[in-house]
Scaffold this motif. Structure first.
Motif, PDB file in Angstrom:
ATOM      1  N   PHE A  32       0.847  -1.189   0.000  1.00 20.33           N
ATOM      2  CA  PHE A  32       0.000   0.000   0.000  1.00 20.33           C
ATOM      3  C   PHE A  32       0.883   1.239   0.000  1.00 20.33           C
ATOM      4  N   HIS A  33       0.475   2.218  -0.815  1.00 18.57           N
ATOM      5  CA  HIS A  33       1.240   3.449  -0.951  1.00 18.57           C
ATOM      6  C   HIS A  33       0.287   4.643  -0.937  1.00 18.57           C
ATOM      7  N   ILE A  34       0.836   5.789  -0.587  1.00 14.59           N
ATOM      8  CA  ILE A  34       0.069   7.033  -0.587  1.00 14.59           C
ATOM      9  C   ILE A  34       0.761   8.022  -1.516  1.00 14.59           C
ATOM     10  N   GLY A 166       3.835   9.265   6.745  1.00 18.26           N
ATOM     11  CA  GLY A 166       4.269   7.906   7.027  1.00 18.26           C
ATOM     12  C   GLY A 166       3.690   7.383   8.325  1.00 18.26           C
ATOM     13  N   GLN A 167       3.044   8.247   9.083  1.00 20.67           N
ATOM     14  CA  GLN A 167       2.446   7.862  10.367  1.00 20.67           C
ATOM     15  C   GLN A 167       0.989   8.298  10.482  1.00 20.67           C
ATOM     16  N   SER A 168       0.683   9.454   9.904  1.00 19.76           N
ATOM     17  CA  SER A 168      -0.680   9.969  10.032  1.00 19.76           C
ATOM     18  C   SER A 168      -1.050  10.824   8.822  1.00 19.76           C
ATOM     19  N   PHE A 169      -2.345  11.012   8.678  1.00 21.03           N
ATOM     20  CA  PHE A 169      -2.902  11.806   7.600  1.00 21.03           C
ATOM     21  C   PHE A 169      -3.326  13.174   8.113  1.00 21.03           C
ATOM     22  N   LYS A 170      -3.292  14.152   7.223  1.00 22.53           N
ATOM     23  CA  LYS A 170      -3.810  15.487   7.513  1.00 22.53           C
ATOM     24  C   LYS A 170      -4.582  15.919   6.269  1.00 22.53           C
ATOM     25  N   LEU A 171      -5.898  15.644   6.267  1.00 21.96           N
ATOM     26  CA  LEU A 171      -6.737  15.919   5.115  1.00 21.96           C
ATOM     27  C   LEU A 171      -6.787  17.411   4.835  1.00 21.96           C
ATOM     28  N   TYR A 181       0.102   3.712   9.663  1.00 17.35           N
ATOM     29  CA  TYR A 181       1.540   3.572   9.436  1.00 17.35           C
ATOM     30  C   TYR A 181       1.897   2.394   8.534  1.00 17.35           C
ATOM     31  N   ARG A 182       0.911   1.785   7.882  1.00 17.25           N
ATOM     32  CA  ARG A 182       1.207   0.603   7.080  1.00 17.25           C
ATOM     33  C   ARG A 182       1.405   0.897   5.606  1.00 17.25           C
ATOM     34  N   ALA A 183       1.320   2.148   5.218  1.00 18.39           N
ATOM     35  CA  ALA A 183       1.524   2.509   3.812  1.00 18.39           C
ATOM     36  C   ALA A 183       2.806   3.314   3.681  1.00 18.39           C
ATOM     37  N   PHE A 184       3.341   3.299   2.489  1.00 17.53           N
ATOM     38  CA  PHE A 184       4.564   4.041   2.195  1.00 17.53           C
ATOM     39  C   PHE A 184       4.214   5.224   1.315  1.00 17.53           C
ATOM     40  N   GLN A 185       4.929   6.322   1.520  1.00 15.04           N
ATOM     41  CA  GLN A 185       4.734   7.461   0.610  1.00 15.04           C
ATOM     42  C   GLN A 185       5.286   7.035  -0.752  1.00 15.04           C
ATOM     43  N   PHE A 186       4.468   7.170  -1.790  1.00 16.73           N
ATOM     44  CA  PHE A 186       4.830   6.655  -3.100  1.00 16.73           C
ATOM     45  C   PHE A 186       5.886   7.506  -3.777  1.00 16.73           C
ATOM     46  N   VAL A 187       5.708   8.804  -3.764  1.00 21.83           N
ATOM     47  CA  VAL A 187       6.679   9.733  -4.338  1.00 21.83           C
ATOM     48  C   VAL A 187       6.828  10.879  -3.349  1.00 21.83           C
ATOM     49  N   GLY A 188       8.046  11.065  -2.869  1.00 25.44           N
ATOM     50  CA  GLY A 188       8.275  12.115  -1.888  1.00 25.44           C
ATOM     51  C   GLY A 188       8.099  13.502  -2.466  1.00 25.44           C
TER      52      GLY A 188
END
Length: 190
Positions: A32-34, A166-171, A181-188
Motif C-alpha cells: 500500500f502506498h500514498i 508515514g504515520q498519520s494523515f492530515k486531510l 503507518y502501514r503505507a509508504f509514501q509513493f513519491v516524496g
C-alpha cells in the motif's frame, strides 16, 4: 520541493517498474502506498489521471473513486433522492451519518469494500481516489484498514489531498486524522 508535475512523472515511472509488484517494503509489508498532494493541486492530479495515466496501454490500472462508488450504491438502492431530501431537513452531518450506516462502513457488510473486491483482477494496479470528495462520510485510513483483507496481491496507491508523513494523515493539510503507518509514501515531495 518537487512540483506536482515532476512528482506525477516520477509516479508514472514507478508504476511501470516491476518492483511495484514485488512489494519491496522494509519487511515485505502490504503493498500500500500514498500519493499525497496539496489540495490546490486536485484538478491537476485528476486531469493527469484521466487524460494521461489511464491512457497508457502498458499499465493495467483499475481506479476506484470512493465518492463515485458511494453515489452508485445510493442510486442502486434508490436512496440518492432520499438523501438529498434528508440533507435539506437535517443537514450535512446527519446525512453523512445515515450514508455511512447505509453503506455499512467498517462492518462485515461494507458495500464499498464489496464493490472493490468484486472488481479487482490479478496483476492490476489499484488506484484509490475521491477521498477528499467524500469527507465526512468515510476517511482514508478507514478505507485502507478495510482493504487489507481484500487487496492482497495487487499494489495499491491512494491519492490523498493533504499530507501523509508515514504515520498519520492530515486531510486538506488542515484536518488531523487517525494514525496509519502501514503505507509508504509513493513519491516524496522533496
Amino acid at each position: 520541493m518537487k512540483s506536482i508535475n515532476a512528482r506525477l512523472d516520477e509516479m508514472t515511472k514507478k508504476l511501470s517498474s516491476k518492483e511495484l509488484f514485488e512489494s519491496k517494503g522494509l519487511g515485505n509489508e502490504i503493498n500500500f502506498h500514498i500519493f499525497d498532494y496539496d489540495p490546490e493541486d486536485e484538478y491537476i492530479v485528476r486531469e493527469y489521471l484521466d487524460n494521461y495515466l489511464l491512457k497508457k496501454e502498458k499499465l493495467n490500472i483499475k481506479v476506484f473513486d470512493i465518492y463515485d462508488i458511494i453515489i452508485d450504491i445510493l442510486k442502486e438502492k434508490g436512496f440518492l433522492e432520499k438523501v438529498f431530501d434528508f440533507e435539506k431537513k437535517k443537514g450535512a452531518k446527519s446525512v453523512n451519518e445515515i450514508i455511512s450506516k447505509t453503506l455499512g462502513i467498517g462492518s462485515n457488510n461494507d458495500l464499498i469494500m464489496r464493490k472493490i473486491k468484486n472488481e479487482i483482477e490479478p496483476n492490476q494496479i489499484i488506484l484509490i481516489t475521491g477521498i477528499g470528495k467524500c469527507y465526512g462520510i468515510v476517511r482514508g485510513h478507514t478505507i485502507l484498514n478495510n482493504l487489507h483483507s481484500i487487496v492482497i496481491n495487487n499494489p495499491l496507491i491512494m491519492f490523498y489531498p493533504g499530507n501523509y508523513d508515514g504515520q498519520s494523515f492530515k486531510l486538506f493539510n488542515r484536518l488531523e486524522n487517525d494514525n496509519y503507518y502501514r503505507a509508504f509514501q509513493f513519491v516524496g515531495r522533496k
